[in-house]
Scaffold this motif. Sequence first.
Motif, PDB file in Angstrom:
ATOM      1  N   PRO A  78       0.838  -1.097   0.058  1.00 18.83           N
ATOM      2  CA  PRO A  78       0.034  -0.104  -0.143  1.00 18.83           C
ATOM      3  C   PRO A  78       0.964   1.263   0.292  1.00 18.83           C
ATOM      4  O   PRO A  78       1.952   1.175   0.355  1.00 18.83           O
ATOM      5  CB  PRO A  78      -0.739  -0.020   1.348  1.00 18.83           C
ATOM      6  CG  PRO A  78       0.128  -1.142   2.108  1.00 18.83           C
ATOM      7  CD  PRO A  78       0.784  -1.922   1.327  1.00 18.83           C
ATOM      8  N   VAL A  82      -2.574   5.453   3.073  1.00 18.89           N
ATOM      9  CA  VAL A  82      -3.540   4.629   3.538  1.00 18.89           C
ATOM     10  C   VAL A  82      -3.470   4.513   5.019  1.00 18.89           C
ATOM     11  O   VAL A  82      -4.476   4.011   5.631  1.00 18.89           O
ATOM     12  CB  VAL A  82      -3.649   3.176   2.811  1.00 18.89           C
ATOM     13  CG1 VAL A  82      -3.731   3.322   1.463  1.00 18.89           C
ATOM     14  CG2 VAL A  82      -2.357   2.379   3.172  1.00 18.89           C
ATOM     15  N   THR A  85      -6.312   6.425   7.523  1.00 17.91           N
ATOM     16  CA  THR A  85      -7.586   5.941   7.650  1.00 17.91           C
ATOM     17  C   THR A  85      -7.700   4.879   8.218  1.00 17.91           C
ATOM     18  O   THR A  85      -6.854   3.771   8.192  1.00 17.91           O
ATOM     19  CB  THR A  85      -8.211   6.283   6.590  1.00 17.91           C
ATOM     20  OG1 THR A  85      -9.642   6.022   6.794  1.00 17.91           O
ATOM     21  CG2 THR A  85      -7.631   5.415   5.481  1.00 17.91           C
ATOM     22  N   TYR A  88     -11.662   1.181   4.952  1.00 19.32           N
ATOM     23  CA  TYR A  88     -11.272   0.385   4.232  1.00 19.32           C
ATOM     24  C   TYR A  88     -11.462   0.893   2.959  1.00 19.32           C
ATOM     25  O   TYR A  88     -10.598   1.160   1.926  1.00 19.32           O
ATOM     26  CB  TYR A  88     -11.902  -1.324   4.060  1.00 19.32           C
ATOM     27  CG  TYR A  88     -11.349  -1.827   2.856  1.00 19.32           C
ATOM     28  CD1 TYR A  88     -10.045  -2.270   2.903  1.00 19.32           C
ATOM     29  CD2 TYR A  88     -12.145  -2.032   1.764  1.00 19.32           C
ATOM     30  CE1 TYR A  88      -9.618  -3.210   1.540  1.00 19.32           C
ATOM     31  CE2 TYR A  88     -11.514  -2.734   0.884  1.00 19.32           C
ATOM     32  CZ  TYR A  88     -10.667  -3.242   0.455  1.00 19.32           C
ATOM     33  OH  TYR A  88     -10.211  -4.178  -0.551  1.00 19.32           O
ATOM     34  N   GLU A  90     -12.086   4.302   2.244  1.00 18.37           N
ATOM     35  CA  GLU A  90     -11.120   5.447   2.023  1.00 18.37           C
ATOM     36  C   GLU A  90      -9.743   5.066   1.732  1.00 18.37           C
ATOM     37  O   GLU A  90      -8.957   5.231   0.792  1.00 18.37           O
ATOM     38  CB  GLU A  90     -11.354   6.223   3.322  1.00 18.37           C
ATOM     39  CG  GLU A  90     -10.693   7.690   3.171  1.00 18.37           C
ATOM     40  CD  GLU A  90     -10.590   8.256   4.178  1.00 18.37           C
ATOM     41  OE1 GLU A  90      -9.895   9.440   4.242  1.00 18.37           O
ATOM     42  OE2 GLU A  90     -11.346   8.201   5.163  1.00 18.37           O
ATOM     43  N   ALA A  91      -9.303   3.892   2.363  1.00 19.78           N
ATOM     44  CA  ALA A  91      -7.877   3.562   1.938  1.00 19.78           C
ATOM     45  C   ALA A  91      -7.837   2.951   0.500  1.00 19.78           C
ATOM     46  O   ALA A  91      -6.784   3.354   0.165  1.00 19.78           O
ATOM     47  CB  ALA A  91      -7.504   2.455   2.988  1.00 19.78           C
ATOM     48  N   ARG A  92      -8.695   2.263   0.370  1.00 19.18           N
ATOM     49  CA  ARG A  92      -8.722   1.623  -1.165  1.00 19.18           C
ATOM     50  C   ARG A  92      -8.684   2.868  -2.270  1.00 19.18           C
ATOM     51  O   ARG A  92      -7.919   2.862  -3.062  1.00 19.18           O
ATOM     52  CB  ARG A  92      -9.993   1.058  -1.431  1.00 19.18           C
ATOM     53  CG  ARG A  92     -10.021   0.188  -2.692  1.00 19.18           C
ATOM     54  CD  ARG A  92     -11.115  -0.772  -2.570  1.00 19.18           C
ATOM     55  NE  ARG A  92     -11.115  -1.381  -4.110  1.00 19.18           N
ATOM     56  CZ  ARG A  92     -11.954  -2.041  -4.545  1.00 19.18           C
ATOM     57  NH1 ARG A  92     -13.307  -2.266  -3.702  1.00 19.18           N
ATOM     58  NH2 ARG A  92     -12.105  -2.500  -5.722  1.00 19.18           N
ATOM     59  N   SER A  95      -5.390   4.530  -2.177  1.00 23.87           N
ATOM     60  CA  SER A  95      -4.143   3.686  -3.035  1.00 23.87           C
ATOM     61  C   SER A  95      -4.509   3.843  -4.534  1.00 23.87           C
ATOM     62  O   SER A  95      -3.611   4.016  -5.232  1.00 23.87           O
ATOM     63  CB  SER A  95      -4.561   2.188  -2.453  1.00 23.87           C
ATOM     64  OG  SER A  95      -3.437   1.626  -2.965  1.00 23.87           O
TER      65      SER A  95
END
Length: 101
Positions: A78, A82, A85, A88, A90-92, A95
């Motif tokens: 990642p 990421v 946060t 998930y 938002e992290a995606r 990324s």
Amino acid sequence: MAVLGVDGWRGKWVGALLTGRAVELVVLDDAAAVLAVPDVEVVAIDMPIGLSEDGVRACDVAARKLLGAAGSSVFPTPVRGVLATDDYAEARAISRAATDP
């Protein structure tokens, strides 16, 4: 000298403990348990060191190329963003924004 190599597995750590020529497989509950294994001089953890700020790491690309058919064993790392946060989705999104062309 004993060496312990560990990797994350099902919420725990699975490890290979090498003492001389003998190998023992172990399952450990947490990082404290990893560090508490007696008589271990080196612990090697299978995890990325250094996260990219803005895209795919060149070392991951090179490792996949070097490994050929086994290159799929090098997992995508990642981007650093990421870590900001707990969500998930938002992290995606972070990324993808950093790695999609």
